[in-house]
Design a protein around this motif. Structure first.
Motif, PDB file in Angstrom:
ATOM      1  N   MET A 143      20.029  50.177  84.826  1.00 54.56           N
ATOM      2  CA  MET A 143      21.417  49.910  85.184  1.00 54.56           C
ATOM      3  C   MET A 143      22.264  49.678  83.936  1.00 54.56           C
ATOM      4  O   MET A 143      23.399  50.176  83.831  1.00 54.56           O
ATOM      5  N   THR A 144      21.734  48.939  82.980  1.00 53.17           N
ATOM      6  CA  THR A 144      22.452  48.685  81.737  1.00 53.17           C
ATOM      7  C   THR A 144      22.712  49.972  80.968  1.00 53.17           C
ATOM      8  O   THR A 144      23.842  50.280  80.578  1.00 53.17           O
ATOM      9  N   LEU A 145      21.655  50.749  80.739  1.00 51.16           N
ATOM     10  CA  LEU A 145      21.768  51.936  79.903  1.00 51.16           C
ATOM     11  C   LEU A 145      22.620  53.025  80.550  1.00 51.16           C
ATOM     12  O   LEU A 145      23.353  53.744  79.862  1.00 51.16           O
ATOM     13  N   LEU A 146      22.528  53.149  81.872  1.00 50.54           N
ATOM     14  CA  LEU A 146      23.258  54.208  82.555  1.00 50.54           C
ATOM     15  C   LEU A 146      24.723  53.854  82.803  1.00 50.54           C
ATOM     16  O   LEU A 146      25.555  54.748  82.980  1.00 50.54           O
ATOM     17  N   SER A 147      25.033  52.562  82.830  1.00 52.70           N
ATOM     18  CA  SER A 147      26.431  52.156  83.031  1.00 52.70           C
ATOM     19  C   SER A 147      27.197  52.063  81.719  1.00 52.70           C
ATOM     20  O   SER A 147      28.438  52.067  81.732  1.00 52.70           O
ATOM     21  N   MET A 148      26.502  51.971  80.595  1.00 47.38           N
ATOM     22  CA  MET A 148      27.206  51.860  79.310  1.00 47.38           C
ATOM     23  C   MET A 148      28.147  53.041  79.054  1.00 47.38           C
ATOM     24  O   MET A 148      29.271  52.838  78.553  1.00 47.38           O
ATOM     25  N   PRO A 149      27.783  54.312  79.368  1.00 42.98           N
ATOM     26  CA  PRO A 149      28.741  55.409  79.165  1.00 42.98           C
ATOM     27  C   PRO A 149      30.030  55.257  79.962  1.00 42.98           C
ATOM     28  O   PRO A 149      31.055  55.826  79.577  1.00 42.98           O
ATOM     29  N   LEU A 150      29.995  54.511  81.063  1.00 46.30           N
ATOM     30  CA  LEU A 150      31.227  54.272  81.813  1.00 46.30           C
ATOM     31  C   LEU A 150      32.185  53.390  81.012  1.00 46.30           C
ATOM     32  O   LEU A 150      33.402  53.554  81.082  1.00 46.30           O
ATOM     33  N   VAL A 151      31.615  52.441  80.252  1.00 43.96           N
ATOM     34  CA  VAL A 151      32.433  51.593  79.386  1.00 43.96           C
ATOM     35  C   VAL A 151      32.974  52.400  78.207  1.00 43.96           C
ATOM     36  O   VAL A 151      34.129  52.250  77.784  1.00 43.96           O
ATOM     37  N   LEU A 152      32.152  53.308  77.676  1.00 49.10           N
ATOM     38  CA  LEU A 152      32.523  54.102  76.508  1.00 49.10           C
ATOM     39  C   LEU A 152      33.413  55.292  76.839  1.00 49.10           C
ATOM     40  O   LEU A 152      33.792  56.050  75.935  1.00 49.10           O
ATOM     41  N   HIS A 153      33.748  55.470  78.082  1.00 49.32           N
ATOM     42  CA  HIS A 153      34.296  56.730  78.577  1.00 49.32           C
ATOM     43  C   HIS A 153      35.462  57.275  77.756  1.00 49.32           C
ATOM     44  O   HIS A 153      35.502  58.461  77.425  1.00 49.32           O
ATOM     45  N   THR A 154      36.432  56.453  77.406  1.00 47.33           N
ATOM     46  CA  THR A 154      37.621  56.948  76.702  1.00 47.33           C
ATOM     47  C   THR A 154      37.341  57.282  75.245  1.00 47.33           C
ATOM     48  O   THR A 154      38.136  57.980  74.608  1.00 47.33           O
ATOM     49  N   GLN A 155      36.236  56.752  74.700  1.00 42.13           N
ATOM     50  CA  GLN A 155      35.787  57.033  73.331  1.00 42.13           C
ATOM     51  C   GLN A 155      36.783  56.583  72.269  1.00 42.13           C
ATOM     52  O   GLN A 155      36.768  57.080  71.145  1.00 42.13           O
ATOM     53  N   THR A 156      37.629  55.650  72.599  1.00 38.31           N
ATOM     54  CA  THR A 156      38.486  55.032  71.586  1.00 38.31           C
ATOM     55  C   THR A 156      37.649  54.029  70.793  1.00 38.31           C
ATOM     56  O   THR A 156      36.536  53.657  71.205  1.00 38.31           O
ATOM     57  N   HIS A 157      38.175  53.584  69.661  1.00 35.83           N
ATOM     58  CA  HIS A 157      37.458  52.580  68.863  1.00 35.83           C
ATOM     59  C   HIS A 157      37.208  51.317  69.685  1.00 35.83           C
ATOM     60  O   HIS A 157      36.108  50.750  69.642  1.00 35.83           O
ATOM     61  N   GLU A 158      38.220  50.911  70.447  1.00 34.81           N
ATOM     62  CA  GLU A 158      38.087  49.713  71.264  1.00 34.81           C
ATOM     63  C   GLU A 158      37.004  49.890  72.327  1.00 34.81           C
ATOM     64  O   GLU A 158      36.204  48.973  72.570  1.00 34.81           O
ATOM     65  N   ALA A 159      36.935  51.074  72.935  1.00 32.96           N
ATOM     66  CA  ALA A 159      35.938  51.331  73.960  1.00 32.96           C
ATOM     67  C   ALA A 159      34.530  51.358  73.374  1.00 32.96           C
ATOM     68  O   ALA A 159      33.580  50.832  73.970  1.00 32.96           O
ATOM     69  N   ILE A 160      34.388  51.961  72.211  1.00 36.55           N
ATOM     70  CA  ILE A 160      33.071  52.027  71.562  1.00 36.55           C
ATOM     71  C   ILE A 160      32.590  50.629  71.196  1.00 36.55           C
ATOM     72  O   ILE A 160      31.425  50.275  71.421  1.00 36.55           O
ATOM     73  N   MET A 161      33.464  49.817  70.637  1.00 35.83           N
ATOM     74  CA  MET A 161      33.093  48.453  70.288  1.00 35.83           C
ATOM     75  C   MET A 161      32.744  47.638  71.539  1.00 35.83           C
ATOM     76  O   MET A 161      31.827  46.822  71.535  1.00 35.83           O
ATOM     77  N   ALA A 162      33.478  47.875  72.615  1.00 36.85           N
ATOM     78  CA  ALA A 162      33.175  47.188  73.880  1.00 36.85           C
ATOM     79  C   ALA A 162      31.818  47.614  74.410  1.00 36.85           C
ATOM     80  O   ALA A 162      31.047  46.790  74.913  1.00 36.85           O
ATOM     81  N   GLY A 163      31.510  48.910  74.287  1.00 32.49           N
ATOM     82  CA  GLY A 163      30.206  49.392  74.723  1.00 32.49           C
ATOM     83  C   GLY A 163      29.076  48.795  73.915  1.00 32.49           C
ATOM     84  O   GLY A 163      28.018  48.432  74.457  1.00 32.49           O
ATOM     85  N   VAL A 164      29.265  48.691  72.614  1.00 28.27           N
ATOM     86  CA  VAL A 164      28.256  48.078  71.746  1.00 28.27           C
ATOM     87  C   VAL A 164      28.051  46.615  72.126  1.00 28.27           C
ATOM     88  O   VAL A 164      26.913  46.123  72.184  1.00 28.27           O
ATOM     89  N   LYS A 165      29.146  45.926  72.380  1.00 29.76           N
ATOM     90  CA  LYS A 165      29.059  44.514  72.768  1.00 29.76           C
ATOM     91  C   LYS A 165      28.340  44.366  74.109  1.00 29.76           C
ATOM     92  O   LYS A 165      27.492  43.484  74.293  1.00 29.76           O
ATOM     93  N   TYR A 166      28.676  45.236  75.051  1.00 30.54           N
ATOM     94  CA  TYR A 166      28.018  45.233  76.363  1.00 30.54           C
ATOM     95  C   TYR A 166      26.518  45.433  76.206  1.00 30.54           C
ATOM     96  O   TYR A 166      25.712  44.716  76.810  1.00 30.54           O
ATOM     97  N   LEU A 167      26.135  46.402  75.367  1.00 27.76           N
ATOM     98  CA  LEU A 167      24.712  46.676  75.158  1.00 27.76           C
ATOM     99  C   LEU A 167      24.022  45.521  74.453  1.00 27.76           C
ATOM    100  O   LEU A 167      22.898  45.142  74.814  1.00 27.76           O
ATOM    101  N   ALA A 168      24.687  44.936  73.434  1.00 30.32           N
ATOM    102  CA  ALA A 168      24.072  43.840  72.681  1.00 30.32           C
ATOM    103  C   ALA A 168      23.817  42.625  73.574  1.00 30.32           C
ATOM    104  O   ALA A 168      22.723  42.040  73.548  1.00 30.32           O
ATOM    105  N   TYR A 169      24.798  42.249  74.365  1.00 27.62           N
ATOM    106  CA  TYR A 169      24.626  41.118  75.266  1.00 27.62           C
ATOM    107  C   TYR A 169      23.544  41.419  76.310  1.00 27.62           C
ATOM    108  O   TYR A 169      22.716  40.558  76.648  1.00 27.62           O
ATOM    109  N   SER A 170      23.548  42.633  76.827  1.00 22.92           N
ATOM    110  CA  SER A 170      22.569  43.008  77.844  1.00 22.92           C
ATOM    111  C   SER A 170      21.151  42.993  77.284  1.00 22.92           C
ATOM    112  O   SER A 170      20.216  42.536  77.949  1.00 22.92           O
TER     113      SER A 170
END
Length: 349
Positions: A143-170
């Motif tokens: 669930m974590t790994l497959l939902s992370m691309p939804l966070v990264l979807h827009t591929q902006t710097h802010e989205a990428i950093m949010a995805g990294v943070k989501y993965l790190a916490y998870s």
């Protein structure tokens, strides 16, 4: 048992087809992608509804798929708790999917979104049907790994950093939960879910410190997805940058995946009666209460509406956690009702 496999495989097959065989980026191809995805969501909901009805009629729904060792296996089963979550997760996912068809109409990466949107539902279906702690952990990580691309979807710097943070916490939560699973494996006779737990008082008496520490790590580790302090910060970061349909399922459903994992760990593995009145319960209550007030105050002061919703989700999820931490059947029932209410409210918003 065939219904369980069908509920898991429909979104899996649809997601894989969308990702590996795009229908094209013209209007016809994008429409075909959306139609296939929504059709798969409808089919998943229909099969899940039939499965719940079969369970209500007394059908036996369980199967061991792969035996790893004498006490470790990948197995699926449906009980009352699983049926409760199965009754609303595909429905909420369908509502978000219908909204996504219009929201993503002009999005150039909609095919990738639909693929991972379907695959994330696959992980949630597997999480719901998990028959033991190992199977649940496997689908929880999926669930974590497959939902992370939804966070990264827009591929902006802010989205990428949010995805990294989501993965790190998870991942941090996953490691803590894994420690708890190791301890439960060595202290219990098996890791299959049973009301009241599978750990005996005699086993706890041999090493109570390790048992209570393991339970606390399970609570905090799985509590990451539920947004409980101190592992809550990913939600206000990931929620605003994700597309609106992804934000809806992040706060309405994926957070509930953490709640389900917590209920399974405490009530079906460790045993609620074994931790009632201990420092683990008091620490859990304290963290939940602090998160309730912290989330509410941060939501009140937040000007960005999507971040306000995210902090609201942090607070509301911790009301659920507080009910679970009381460790009695009435509070558990109240928490489950709040799960249902919160899921539909967040989807509507």
């Amino acid at each position: 048992m065939r219904m369980i496999w069908t509920s898991i495989l429909i979104p899996l097959i649809a997601g894989v087809i969308v990702l590996i065989k795009p229908f094209g980026k013209d209007e016809r191809g994008e429409k075909a992608t959306s139609c296939l995805s929504v059709a798969a969501l409808v089919a998943t909901l229909a099969v899940s509804a039939v499965t719940v009805v079969q369970f209500a009629r007394g059908a036996e729904l369980s199967q061991t798929v792969w035996t790893l060792t004498g006490r470790l296996s990948i197995s699926f089963a449906l009980d009352k708790l699983g049926a409760f979550f199965l009754a609303f997760i595909p429905f909420v996912w369908l509502l978000a999917g219908i909204f996504a068809t219009e929201y993503l109409h002009h999005d150039e990466n909609k095919i990738r979104f639909w693929g991972f949107f379907m695959l994330t539902l696959t992980a949630l279906q597997g999480l719901t049907f998990a028959g033991n702690l190992v199977t649940m952990y496997l689908f929880f990580e999926m669930m974590t790994l497959l939902s992370m691309p939804l966070v990264l979807h827009t591929q902006t710097h802010e989205a990428i950093m949010a995805g990294v943070k989501y993965l790190a916490y998870s991942m941090a939560g996953a490691y803590m939960a894994l420690f708890g699973i190791f301890v439960m494996y060595h202290m219990g006779t098996n890791l299959s879910f049973m009301p009241g737990g599978v750990i005996s008082a005699e086993a706890i008496a041999k090493n109570p410190v390790m048992f209570y520490l393991a339970v606390f790590f399970l609570i905090v580790g799985f509590g990451v997805k539920a947004g409980m302090f101190p592992m809550h910060a990913w939600l206000p970061t990931a929620h605003p940058v994700a597309p609106a349909p992804a934000s809806a399922v992040l706060s309405a459903i994926i957070v509930k995946g953490g709640v389900l994992a917590l209920i399974r760990s405490v009530y079906y593995i460790a045993g609620a009666e074994h931790i009632a009145g201990t420092w683990v319960q008091y620490a859990w209550i304290g963290l939940a209460m602090f998160t309730v007030f912290m989330g509410s105050m941060l939501a009140y002061n937040e000007k960005v509406i999507k971040k306000r919703f995210a902090y609201s989700s942090v607070s509301q999820a911790s009301y659920i956690m507080l009910g679970l931490a009381i460790l009695n059947p009435t509070a558990l029932t109240g928490s489950l009702l709040h799960v249902l209410f919160h899921a539909f409210i967040k989807t509507a918003l």
